[in-house]
Design a protein around this motif. Structure first.
Motif, PDB file in Angstrom:
ATOM      1  N   MET A   1       0.788  -0.940  -0.054  1.00  0.00           N
ATOM      2  CA  MET A   1      -0.059   0.019  -0.005  1.00  0.00           C
ATOM      3  C   MET A   1       0.976   1.392  -0.160  1.00  0.00           C
ATOM      4  O   MET A   1       1.816   1.477   0.634  1.00  0.00           O
ATOM      5  CB  MET A   1      -0.914   0.021   1.243  1.00  0.00           C
ATOM      6  CG  MET A   1      -1.736   1.190   1.211  1.00  0.00           C
ATOM      7  SD  MET A   1      -2.575   1.470   3.015  1.00  0.00           S
ATOM      8  CE  MET A   1      -1.333   1.826   4.221  1.00  0.00           C
ATOM      9  N   THR A   2       0.413   2.238  -0.909  1.00  0.00           N
ATOM     10  CA  THR A   2       1.246   3.480  -0.904  1.00  0.00           C
ATOM     11  C   THR A   2       0.357   4.586  -0.672  1.00  0.00           C
ATOM     12  O   THR A   2      -0.827   4.771  -1.177  1.00  0.00           O
ATOM     13  CB  THR A   2       1.842   3.778  -2.263  1.00  0.00           C
ATOM     14  OG1 THR A   2       2.900   2.676  -2.488  1.00  0.00           O
ATOM     15  CG2 THR A   2       2.706   5.235  -2.024  1.00  0.00           C
ATOM     16  N   ILE A   3       0.323   5.424   0.205  1.00  0.00           N
ATOM     17  CA  ILE A   3      -0.460   6.598   0.678  1.00  0.00           C
ATOM     18  C   ILE A   3       0.338   7.953   0.030  1.00  0.00           C
ATOM     19  O   ILE A   3       1.273   8.267   0.277  1.00  0.00           O
ATOM     20  CB  ILE A   3      -0.499   6.778   2.128  1.00  0.00           C
ATOM     21  CG1 ILE A   3      -1.316   5.503   2.955  1.00  0.00           C
ATOM     22  CG2 ILE A   3      -1.459   7.924   2.602  1.00  0.00           C
ATOM     23  CD1 ILE A   3      -1.347   5.591   4.262  1.00  0.00           C
ATOM     24  N   HIS A   4      -0.384   8.401  -0.766  1.00  0.00           N
ATOM     25  CA  HIS A   4      -0.170   9.799  -1.462  1.00  0.00           C
ATOM     26  C   HIS A   4      -0.658  11.012  -0.753  1.00  0.00           C
ATOM     27  O   HIS A   4      -2.000  10.666  -0.788  1.00  0.00           O
ATOM     28  CB  HIS A   4      -0.454   9.648  -3.062  1.00  0.00           C
ATOM     29  CG  HIS A   4       0.225   8.680  -3.617  1.00  0.00           C
ATOM     30  ND1 HIS A   4       1.583   8.580  -4.341  1.00  0.00           N
ATOM     31  CD2 HIS A   4      -0.246   7.239  -4.168  1.00  0.00           C
ATOM     32  CE1 HIS A   4       1.609   7.479  -4.966  1.00  0.00           C
ATOM     33  NE2 HIS A   4       0.509   6.722  -5.010  1.00  0.00           N
ATOM     34  N   SER A   5      -0.152  11.888  -0.251  1.00  0.00           N
ATOM     35  CA  SER A   5      -0.725  12.819   0.457  1.00  0.00           C
ATOM     36  C   SER A   5      -0.316  14.234  -0.419  1.00  0.00           C
ATOM     37  O   SER A   5       0.565  14.605  -0.754  1.00  0.00           O
ATOM     38  CB  SER A   5      -0.193  13.032   1.940  1.00  0.00           C
ATOM     39  OG  SER A   5      -0.534  14.136   2.677  1.00  0.00           O
ATOM     40  N   TYR A   6      -1.634  15.015  -0.277  1.00  0.00           N
ATOM     41  CA  TYR A   6      -1.513  16.410  -1.205  1.00  0.00           C
ATOM     42  C   TYR A   6      -1.850  17.545  -0.317  1.00  0.00           C
ATOM     43  O   TYR A   6      -2.869  17.241   0.548  1.00  0.00           O
ATOM     44  CB  TYR A   6      -2.237  16.287  -2.498  1.00  0.00           C
ATOM     45  CG  TYR A   6      -2.124  14.924  -3.253  1.00  0.00           C
ATOM     46  CD1 TYR A   6      -1.009  14.746  -3.812  1.00  0.00           C
ATOM     47  CD2 TYR A   6      -2.987  13.827  -3.403  1.00  0.00           C
ATOM     48  CE1 TYR A   6      -0.752  13.572  -4.838  1.00  0.00           C
ATOM     49  CE2 TYR A   6      -2.808  12.782  -4.035  1.00  0.00           C
ATOM     50  CZ  TYR A   6      -1.532  12.556  -4.674  1.00  0.00           C
ATOM     51  OH  TYR A   6      -1.243  11.534  -5.654  1.00  0.00           O
ATOM     52  N   GLU A   7      -1.559  18.612  -0.565  1.00  0.00           N
ATOM     53  CA  GLU A   7      -1.911  19.832   0.051  1.00  0.00           C
ATOM     54  C   GLU A   7      -2.829  20.673  -0.975  1.00  0.00           C
ATOM     55  O   GLU A   7      -2.366  20.846  -2.081  1.00  0.00           O
ATOM     56  CB  GLU A   7      -0.651  20.553   0.543  1.00  0.00           C
ATOM     57  CG  GLU A   7       0.019  20.350   1.626  1.00  0.00           C
ATOM     58  CD  GLU A   7      -0.771  20.005   2.897  1.00  0.00           C
ATOM     59  OE1 GLU A   7      -1.639  20.880   3.448  1.00  0.00           O
ATOM     60  OE2 GLU A   7      -0.594  19.350   3.572  1.00  0.00           O
ATOM     61  N   GLY A   8      -4.253  21.070  -0.637  1.00  0.00           N
ATOM     62  CA  GLY A   8      -4.948  21.632  -1.249  1.00  0.00           C
ATOM     63  C   GLY A   8      -5.858  21.087  -2.329  1.00  0.00           C
ATOM     64  O   GLY A   8      -6.976  21.271  -2.408  1.00  0.00           O
TER      65      GLY A   8
END
Length: 204
Positions: A1-8
């Motif tokens: 599993m990969t978690i991609h985190s983004y701002e906005g």
């Protein structure tokens, strides 16, 4: 599993396929008091995409376009709340929709346990950790534990949907489920207008 985190917002050009699992995190459960803070998504490939929203501007054109795209089915658990939140804070009409909670109530009539944790445990065989359910989703930076929790809420919805569709068809309730899903934006409007607790279809 990969978690991609983004701002906005989601990044430009991200393609999550024709069916996208979606969930939201908020400061509470009041549609008029508690802000929408986070939206998490998954294409069903075992990876999660988590957007910490820019409040109060909510300037997220890529996310809004995806959630409103009529060619992409949005897969929720308890869509009624998420759809209302997205309309109130993002100003969009989310659709088309599949709600695993509604589907569960239509076919898992042998139980009164229709929460995501129980549903995923029975249909997918995965035990979800719900420890971060009550935490500060408005924080300037999300913790690793929060990111993992947010991801878990969308990672298994595709698998649950597959099982639920099989059960709906088996019991002859697939069409009525679809009608319920199509009504959800109206149900969300009623909630936002103040009829969240009142059943306008009842005789009383």
């Amino acid at each position: 599993m990969t978690i991609h985190s983004y701002e906005g917002d989601l990044p430009d050009g991200l393609d999550l396929g024709p069916v996208v699992a979606v969930d939201t995190e908020t400061l509470g459960l009041s549609l008029v008091r508690d802000a929408l803070c986070v939206v998490q998504l998954s294409s069903g490939d075992g990876n999660a995409h988590i957007v910490r929203l820019n409040r109060p501007a909510y300037d997220c054109p890529n996310l809004k376009a995806l959630l409103a795209d009529p060619k992409v089915e949005k897969l929720f658990h308890f869509a009624r709340f998420d759809v209302a939140m997205c309309k109130h804070y993002l100003g969009i009409e989310v659709g088309p929709i599949f709600c695993t909670k509604i589907a569960s109530k239509l076919v898992r009539t042998y139980t009164d346990r229709h929460g995501l944790k129980d549903l995923v445990k029975e249909l997918v065989g995965v035990e979800l950790n719900k420890q971060q359910q009550s935490s500060d989703w408005g924080a300037a930076q999300l913790s690793d534990a929060q990111l993992a929790y947010a991801a878990s809420d969308v990672l298994y919805l595709h698998a649950a949907k597959t099982r639920l569709v099989e059960m709906l068809k088996r019991e002859g309730r697939h069409e009525i489920a679809q009608a319920c899903f199509e009504f959800l934006p109206v149900r969300a409007d009623l909630d936002l207008m103040g009829w969240s607790e009142s059943d306008i279809f009842s005789h009383a």
